[in-house]
Scaffold this motif. Structure first.
Motif, PDB file in Angstrom:
ATOM      1  N   ARG A  56      55.906 -12.659  84.125  1.00  0.00           N
ATOM      2  CA  ARG A  56      57.026 -12.729  83.236  1.00  0.00           C
ATOM      3  C   ARG A  56      56.742 -11.604  81.993  1.00  0.00           C
ATOM      4  O   ARG A  56      57.558 -11.104  81.674  1.00  0.00           O
ATOM      5  CB  ARG A  56      56.981 -14.085  82.621  1.00  0.00           C
ATOM      6  CG  ARG A  56      57.638 -15.175  83.575  1.00  0.00           C
ATOM      7  CD  ARG A  56      57.960 -16.487  82.785  1.00  0.00           C
ATOM      8  NE  ARG A  56      59.179 -16.248  82.027  1.00  0.00           N
ATOM      9  CZ  ARG A  56      59.517 -17.598  81.447  1.00  0.00           C
ATOM     10  NH1 ARG A  56      58.950 -18.749  81.398  1.00  0.00           N
ATOM     11  NH2 ARG A  56      60.572 -17.340  80.550  1.00  0.00           N
ATOM     12  N   LEU A  57      55.270 -11.405  81.714  1.00  0.00           N
ATOM     13  CA  LEU A  57      55.131 -10.568  80.637  1.00  0.00           C
ATOM     14  C   LEU A  57      55.154  -9.421  81.165  1.00  0.00           C
ATOM     15  O   LEU A  57      55.703  -8.312  80.372  1.00  0.00           O
ATOM     16  CB  LEU A  57      53.636 -10.697  80.289  1.00  0.00           C
ATOM     17  CG  LEU A  57      53.158 -10.432  78.947  1.00  0.00           C
ATOM     18  CD1 LEU A  57      54.091 -10.751  77.742  1.00  0.00           C
ATOM     19  CD2 LEU A  57      51.691 -10.683  78.559  1.00  0.00           C
ATOM     20  N   LEU A  78      47.915  -4.465  75.813  1.00  0.00           N
ATOM     21  CA  LEU A  78      48.361  -5.607  75.125  1.00  0.00           C
ATOM     22  C   LEU A  78      48.858  -6.843  76.081  1.00  0.00           C
ATOM     23  O   LEU A  78      48.306  -8.078  75.541  1.00  0.00           O
ATOM     24  CB  LEU A  78      49.857  -5.293  74.343  1.00  0.00           C
ATOM     25  CG  LEU A  78      50.543  -6.474  73.564  1.00  0.00           C
ATOM     26  CD1 LEU A  78      49.549  -6.902  72.412  1.00  0.00           C
ATOM     27  CD2 LEU A  78      51.932  -5.861  73.121  1.00  0.00           C
ATOM     28  N   ALA A  79      49.390  -6.668  77.128  1.00  0.00           N
ATOM     29  CA  ALA A  79      49.698  -7.883  77.960  1.00  0.00           C
ATOM     30  C   ALA A  79      48.183  -8.270  78.566  1.00  0.00           C
ATOM     31  O   ALA A  79      48.068  -9.399  78.786  1.00  0.00           O
ATOM     32  CB  ALA A  79      50.271  -7.288  79.214  1.00  0.00           C
ATOM     33  N   CYS A  80      47.387  -7.313  79.003  1.00  0.00           N
ATOM     34  CA  CYS A  80      45.971  -7.763  79.437  1.00  0.00           C
ATOM     35  C   CYS A  80      45.104  -8.803  78.393  1.00  0.00           C
ATOM     36  O   CYS A  80      44.505  -9.712  78.627  1.00  0.00           O
ATOM     37  CB  CYS A  80      45.111  -6.662  79.911  1.00  0.00           C
ATOM     38  SG  CYS A  80      43.600  -7.198  80.329  1.00  0.00           S
ATOM     39  N   LEU A  81      44.901  -8.175  77.046  1.00  0.00           N
ATOM     40  CA  LEU A  81      44.323  -9.060  75.980  1.00  0.00           C
ATOM     41  C   LEU A  81      44.948 -10.315  75.766  1.00  0.00           C
ATOM     42  O   LEU A  81      44.329 -11.276  75.616  1.00  0.00           O
ATOM     43  CB  LEU A  81      44.418  -8.075  74.977  1.00  0.00           C
ATOM     44  CG  LEU A  81      43.370  -6.949  74.967  1.00  0.00           C
ATOM     45  CD1 LEU A  81      43.532  -6.050  73.865  1.00  0.00           C
ATOM     46  CD2 LEU A  81      41.850  -7.172  75.370  1.00  0.00           C
ATOM     47  N   ALA A  82      46.476 -10.284  75.815  1.00  0.00           N
ATOM     48  CA  ALA A  82      46.925 -11.612  75.328  1.00  0.00           C
ATOM     49  C   ALA A  82      46.711 -12.531  76.503  1.00  0.00           C
ATOM     50  O   ALA A  82      46.356 -13.781  76.112  1.00  0.00           O
ATOM     51  CB  ALA A  82      48.500 -11.136  75.073  1.00  0.00           C
ATOM     52  N   LEU A  83      46.660 -12.255  77.634  1.00  0.00           N
ATOM     53  CA  LEU A  83      46.710 -13.137  78.822  1.00  0.00           C
ATOM     54  C   LEU A  83      45.184 -13.781  78.677  1.00  0.00           C
ATOM     55  O   LEU A  83      44.922 -14.819  78.986  1.00  0.00           O
ATOM     56  CB  LEU A  83      46.884 -12.549  80.052  1.00  0.00           C
ATOM     57  CG  LEU A  83      48.590 -12.521  80.159  1.00  0.00           C
ATOM     58  CD1 LEU A  83      48.964 -11.681  81.213  1.00  0.00           C
ATOM     59  CD2 LEU A  83      49.353 -13.804  80.356  1.00  0.00           C
ATOM     60  N   VAL A  84      44.389 -12.924  78.659  1.00  0.00           N
ATOM     61  CA  VAL A  84      42.706 -13.117  78.546  1.00  0.00           C
ATOM     62  C   VAL A  84      42.575 -14.011  77.345  1.00  0.00           C
ATOM     63  O   VAL A  84      41.754 -15.035  77.729  1.00  0.00           O
ATOM     64  CB  VAL A  84      41.733 -11.770  78.787  1.00  0.00           C
ATOM     65  CG1 VAL A  84      40.502 -12.224  78.482  1.00  0.00           C
ATOM     66  CG2 VAL A  84      42.061 -11.045  80.169  1.00  0.00           C
ATOM     67  N   LEU A  85      42.981 -13.715  76.298  1.00  0.00           N
ATOM     68  CA  LEU A  85      42.624 -14.783  75.202  1.00  0.00           C
ATOM     69  C   LEU A  85      43.414 -15.999  75.179  1.00  0.00           C
ATOM     70  O   LEU A  85      42.820 -17.038  74.942  1.00  0.00           O
ATOM     71  CB  LEU A  85      42.980 -13.765  73.986  1.00  0.00           C
ATOM     72  CG  LEU A  85      42.243 -12.675  73.497  1.00  0.00           C
ATOM     73  CD1 LEU A  85      42.879 -12.118  72.242  1.00  0.00           C
ATOM     74  CD2 LEU A  85      40.754 -12.894  73.063  1.00  0.00           C
ATOM     75  N   CYS A  88      49.318   3.301  85.358  1.00  0.00           N
ATOM     76  CA  CYS A  88      49.090   3.470  83.872  1.00  0.00           C
ATOM     77  C   CYS A  88      49.044   2.032  83.383  1.00  0.00           C
ATOM     78  O   CYS A  88      48.202   1.680  82.392  1.00  0.00           O
ATOM     79  CB  CYS A  88      50.157   4.020  83.020  1.00  0.00           C
ATOM     80  SG  CYS A  88      50.035   5.844  83.170  1.00  0.00           S
ATOM     81  N   PHE A  89      49.932   1.243  83.546  1.00  0.00           N
ATOM     82  CA  PHE A  89      50.014  -0.142  83.046  1.00  0.00           C
ATOM     83  C   PHE A  89      49.030  -1.072  83.547  1.00  0.00           C
ATOM     84  O   PHE A  89      48.334  -2.020  82.816  1.00  0.00           O
ATOM     85  CB  PHE A  89      51.566  -1.000  83.761  1.00  0.00           C
ATOM     86  CG  PHE A  89      51.729  -2.182  83.071  1.00  0.00           C
ATOM     87  CD1 PHE A  89      52.036  -2.223  81.789  1.00  0.00           C
ATOM     88  CD2 PHE A  89      51.272  -3.195  83.945  1.00  0.00           C
ATOM     89  CE1 PHE A  89      52.461  -3.656  81.210  1.00  0.00           C
ATOM     90  CE2 PHE A  89      51.670  -4.628  83.403  1.00  0.00           C
ATOM     91  CZ  PHE A  89      52.241  -4.733  81.848  1.00  0.00           C
TER      92      PHE A  89
END
Length: 333
Positions: free
Chosen positions: A39-40, A59-66, A205-206
Motif C-alpha cells: 500500500r505504501l 522514506l518508505a523503508c524507514l517508516a516500515l522498519v521503525l 531507484c525505489f
C-alpha cells in the motif's frame, strides 16, 4: 531481567519455531508488513527513476522498519508492566520466534527434494520457484538442486542468523524490548529487500534503501556464519568442516552481494559442491560467479544434507550468542 532468562531467550525462540512453525498468513505479522509495504509503495513509487524515487524509497523503508520495531517492542513493555518479567520474557520469545523462519525454510527445501527423488522435475521446478527468483524452467534436475542448496545457505544468514544476531544485540543494549525491536527491524529489512531490492527498471531507484539496509544489517551475521557453518559441518557425519572453512574464505568475495558468498561458499565446501554460476531471472541473464571447486551435479541428497547443516549451524550460532550474552551481562552485574 535475570541472567537465566537472557541466556535462554534465543534457544526458546528457536524451539518455539521448531515446534509450532509460522502462523497462518492471514494472521502473520510479516504478511501484514508485506501488505502494508504494498500500500505504501502504491502511494510513493511514482514518477521516473531518479533522486525523488530514491528518497521516496528511503522514506518508505524507514517508516516500515521503525513501525515493525515499535509493534514488536510495545507488547513486551506492556506485558512487563502489567504482568511482570516472566510475561515480558514469554512475549519476547514469541516476538523473536515470529521473526525467524528455519522450520519454514526446512519445509520448503524438503518440498523440492521429494519430487526430485521421485523423478518429477516439473514438481521440483514448481517447488523451487517458491524459494528462488531465477527462472525454474531454465533449470535441469541438478540446477534445481543447486538452486535449493544455495537458497538454504543464503537464507540461513538472511532469515535466521541475522535475526538471532540482532535479537542478542538488542538484548544487551535495551533488554527484552530491545531484543524484540531489533529482531523485528532485521526481519522487516529482509522482507523489504525481497520486495523492493531488485535491479530491474521498476525498483532500481525505489528499492535502493531497502537493499542497502539489508546489506548493512547482514554484514556482521554473514561473517560470523562462516565459522559456525564450518564447526557445524565438522560435527556432522559426511560433511567437510575444513572444506567449508577453506572454500568459504576463498570465495567470500566472489559475489556481487557483499554478504551472500560467505554462507553459500561455506555450504559448497561442506557439501563438496560447486554452487552459483550464470542464471536466468525471467528475461534477465546474470553471470553469477561459481562458488567452490566441487561437482555442480547436486542432487536431492545434497538438499537434505544442506537442511541438516542449516539446523546445526544455527544451533552453534545460538549457543555461542547465548554464552556471549551471559558473559556480557554477568560482567556488568
Amino acid at each position: 531481567m535475570s541472567l537465566s532468562s537472557a541466556v535462554f531467550l534465543l534457544p526458546a525462540a528457536l524451539l518455539l519455531d521448531r515446534l509450532c512453525g509460522e502462523p497462518p498468513a492471514r494472521v502473520h505479522p510479516v504478511c501484514a508488513l508485506g501488505a502494508l509495504a504494498a500500500r505504501l509503495e502504491s502511494r510513493l513509487r511514482r514518477g521516473p527513476n531518479g533522486l525523488r524515487l530514491r528518497l521516496a524509497g528511503l522514506l518508505a523503508c524507514l517508516a516500515l522498519v521503525l513501525c515493525a520495531a515499535l509493534c514488536a517492542a510495545l507488547p513486551v513493555l506492556l506485558a512487563g508492566a502489567l504482568a511482570g518479567d516472566a510475561a515480558a520474557w514469554l512475549v519476547c520469545v514469541v516476538a523473536v520466534s515470529l521473526c525467524l523462519a528455519p522450520r519454514c525454510l526446512d519445509e520448503h527445501a524438503r518440498r523440492v527434494a521429494l519430487p526430485l527423488e521421485a523423478g518429477d522435475l516439473t514438481g521440483a521446478r514448481r517447488a523451487v520457484s517458491m524459494l528462488v527468483g531465477r527462472d525454474p524452467q531454465q533449470l535441469d534436475a541438478h540446477g534445481v538442486a543447486r538452486a535449493c542448496v544455495e537458497s538454504v545457505g543464503e537464507n540461513l544468514t538472511d532469515g535466521v542468523l541475522g535475526t538471532l544476531f540482532w535479537a542478542a544485540t538488542g538484548l544487551l543494549l535495551a533488554g527484552l524490548p530491545g531484543a524484540a525491536a531489533l529482531a523485528a527491524c532485521h526481519r522487516a529489512a529482509n522482507v523489504l529487500d525481497a520486495l523492493w531490492g531488485k535491479l530491474d527498471e521498476t525498483y532500481r531507484c525505489f528499492g535502493t534503501a531497502a537493499a542497502r539496509l539489508d546489506d548493512l544489517l547482514n554484514w556482521c551475521p554473514a561473517r560470523l556464519a562462516l565459522p559456525c557453518i564450518a564447526l557445524a559441518a565438522a560435527l556432522l557425519p559426511g560433511l567437510d568442516g575444513r572444506g567449508a572453512w577453506r572454500t568459504g574464505w576463498r570465495y567470500r568475495r566472489a559475489h556481487e552481494s557483499p554478504n551472500s558468498a560467505w554462507s553459500e561458499a561455506a555450504f559448497a565446501g561442506a557439501l563438496g559442491l560447486r554452487l552459483g554460476g550464470p542464471a536466468w531471472y525471467g528475461p534477465l541473464y546474470r553471470r553469477h560467479p561459481w562458488l567452490g571447486d566441487g561437482s555442480p551435479l547436486a542432487t536431492a541428497r545434497h538438499i537434505r544434507q544442506a537442511v541438516r547443516l542449516m539446523w546445526a549451524s544455527l544451533l552453534v550460532f545460538a549457543a555461542l550468542a547465548s554464552l556471549l550474552v551471559f558473559a556480557a551481562l554477568a560482567a556488568s552485574v
